[in-house]
Design an enzyme around this catalytic site. Structure first.
Site, mmCIF file in Angstrom:
data_model
loop_
_atom_site.group_PDB
_atom_site.id
_atom_site.type_symbol
_atom_site.label_atom_id
_atom_site.label_comp_id
_atom_site.label_asym_id
_atom_site.label_seq_id
_atom_site.Cartn_x
_atom_site.Cartn_y
_atom_site.Cartn_z
ATOM 1 N N HIS A 1 0.284 3.290 -15.610
ATOM 2 C CA HIS A 1 1.200 3.110 -14.476
ATOM 3 C C HIS A 1 0.878 4.112 -13.373
ATOM 4 O O HIS A 1 0.551 5.271 -13.637
ATOM 5 C CB HIS A 1 2.649 3.277 -14.917
ATOM 6 C CG HIS A 1 3.630 2.887 -13.844
ATOM 7 N ND1 HIS A 1 3.865 1.571 -13.504
ATOM 8 C CD2 HIS A 1 4.404 3.632 -13.012
ATOM 9 C CE1 HIS A 1 4.753 1.526 -12.521
ATOM 10 N NE2 HIS A 1 5.091 2.762 -12.197
ATOM 11 N N CYS B 1 1.879 -2.471 -10.203
ATOM 12 C CA CYS B 1 1.855 -1.054 -9.811
ATOM 13 C C CYS B 1 0.578 -0.663 -9.063
ATOM 14 O O CYS B 1 0.625 -0.115 -7.958
ATOM 15 C CB CYS B 1 2.080 -0.160 -11.034
ATOM 16 S SG CYS B 1 0.727 -0.104 -12.230
ATOM 17 N N HIS C 1 7.117 3.038 -6.054
ATOM 18 C CA HIS C 1 6.227 2.258 -6.921
ATOM 19 C C HIS C 1 6.790 0.859 -7.170
ATOM 20 O O HIS C 1 7.927 0.549 -6.805
ATOM 21 C CB HIS C 1 6.010 2.986 -8.262
ATOM 22 C CG HIS C 1 7.254 3.081 -9.109
ATOM 23 N ND1 HIS C 1 7.208 3.152 -10.493
ATOM 24 C CD2 HIS C 1 8.571 3.137 -8.792
ATOM 25 C CE1 HIS C 1 8.431 3.247 -10.972
ATOM 26 N NE2 HIS C 1 9.278 3.245 -9.974
#
Length: 344
Positions: free
Chosen positions: A308, A259, A320
């Site tokens: 995240h 991420c 993402h």
């Protein structure tokens, strides 16, 4: 005549063996009885457990990334210090050679000054502190001795700093190994659970995820980057070019990403350097707490520990790298616990 002798009693060893065997049999029976009612998990139950394991793996991944970043930083710092020490030692040797040349000149012109002779056979710090004949030295010799003294102190400090950083590096490498093992363990457990599903169940889950991906992509307005700054728009465009690239923990592109690897890579393509980990990226710019104030290209942070991060894609969507087993894609911002955005 009938014998009235008592029957032979079993030995204590034999009794112990028989008792142990009986206990084991009871335990196995009990386990079998407990296992009997336990049924195979449904595909939804497996998915829930796998998603949780993937979340835990991502938490460990960001810690792994942080340790890796620290390791690389320490290695560069240690290399710089070691280069400084090597150059400093060369300078020190030149200073000593220069003083030796002065001493030789004195010898040729009528003998070495006793104070210089004392210095050449002892530590200059000790000499300058204790010598009572400092006034016998020329101004040039005094300056040379002070330079040597200063250089020795500098080298001692550099060597001490290098030693401390080497210890820190060793601890960081240990931490890196632990986090890597933790990530791999979570991923292996997730795979074990997925392997309990039938081919049809796996296909059903894949189809459901594909439908969600298509739905998210349809909701993204590909012309909405006009609201973003030039660099944010460029970063978002770079990330868009990587849609479909696989998630790989610890990866920073250009063919695979985790991420924070995706977000840091995307901004690097726009000429902007941001930190490597999601937690560090959370402090890389102005925080935006209202989703309605987000602009395309803003970083979007999720979960309480900020493990995240993605890029805001507009219309309530994020772009993402979600987790292991997925690819870079669009997804609803509401699928994860939103914390805040960051405008670089």
């Amino acid at each position: 005549m009938a014998s009235h002798r008592r029957p032979k009693q079993p030995s204590r060893t034999r009794v112990t063996v028989l008792t142990t065997a009986a206990a084991a049999a009871v335990a196995l029976s009990s386990q079998a009885a407990n296992a009997a009612p336990s049924e195979k998990l449904s595909k939804d139950e497996v998915k829930a457990k796998v998603d949780k394991l993937y979340e835990q793996a991502e938490q460990a991944t960001e810690k792994f990334n942080g340790a890796k970043e620290k390791q690389e930083k320490l290695q560069k710092e240690i290399s710089t210090i070691q280069d400084n020490v090597a150059r400093g030692q060369e300078d020190l040797n030149k200073l000593r050679d220069g003083l030796g040349t002065m001493a030789s000149a004195q010898y040729r012109s009528g003998g070495i000054d006793p104070s210089v002779q004392l210095f050449l056979s002892s530590d200059p710090d000790d000499y300058l502190d204790k010598a009572s004949t400092l006034d016998q030295l020329s101004g040039q010799q005094v300056e040379a001795l002070k330079k040597i003294q200063d250089k020795q102190r500098e080298l001692a400090q550099d060597r001490a700093e290098a030693t401390d950083k080497l210890k820190d590096l060793a601890a960081t490498r240990t931490e890196l190994g632990k986090k890597k093992k933790e990530v791999q363990g979570k991923l292996a457990e997730a795979q074990r659970l997925l392997n309990t599903l039938t081919a049809k169940e796996k296909a059903d889950l894949a189809a459901k995820e594909a439908r969600a991906n298509r739905s998210a992509s349809e909701r993204v307005d590909l012309g909405n980057t006009t609201s973003a700054s030039g660099r944010a728009a460029a970063a978002f465009s770079a990330a868009q070019s990587k849609i479909g690239s696989p998630y790989v923990y610890g990866a920073t592109g250009p063919s695979s990403f985790d991420c924070s690897g995706l977000t840091s890579w995307a901004y690097a393509q726009a000429g902007v350097g941001i930190p490597r980990t999601s937690q560090a990226q959370a402090s890389a710019g102005q925080r935006i707490y209202s989703q309605s104030d987000l602009k395309v290209g803003d970083l979007v942070l999720f979960y309480g520990d900020l493990h995240h991060v993605g890029l805001y894609a507009g219309n309530g969507q994020v772009l993402h790298a979600p987790r292991t087993g997925t690819v870079v894609r669009y997804e609803s911002i509401n699928n994860m616990p939103f914390q805040f955005g960051v405008r670089i």
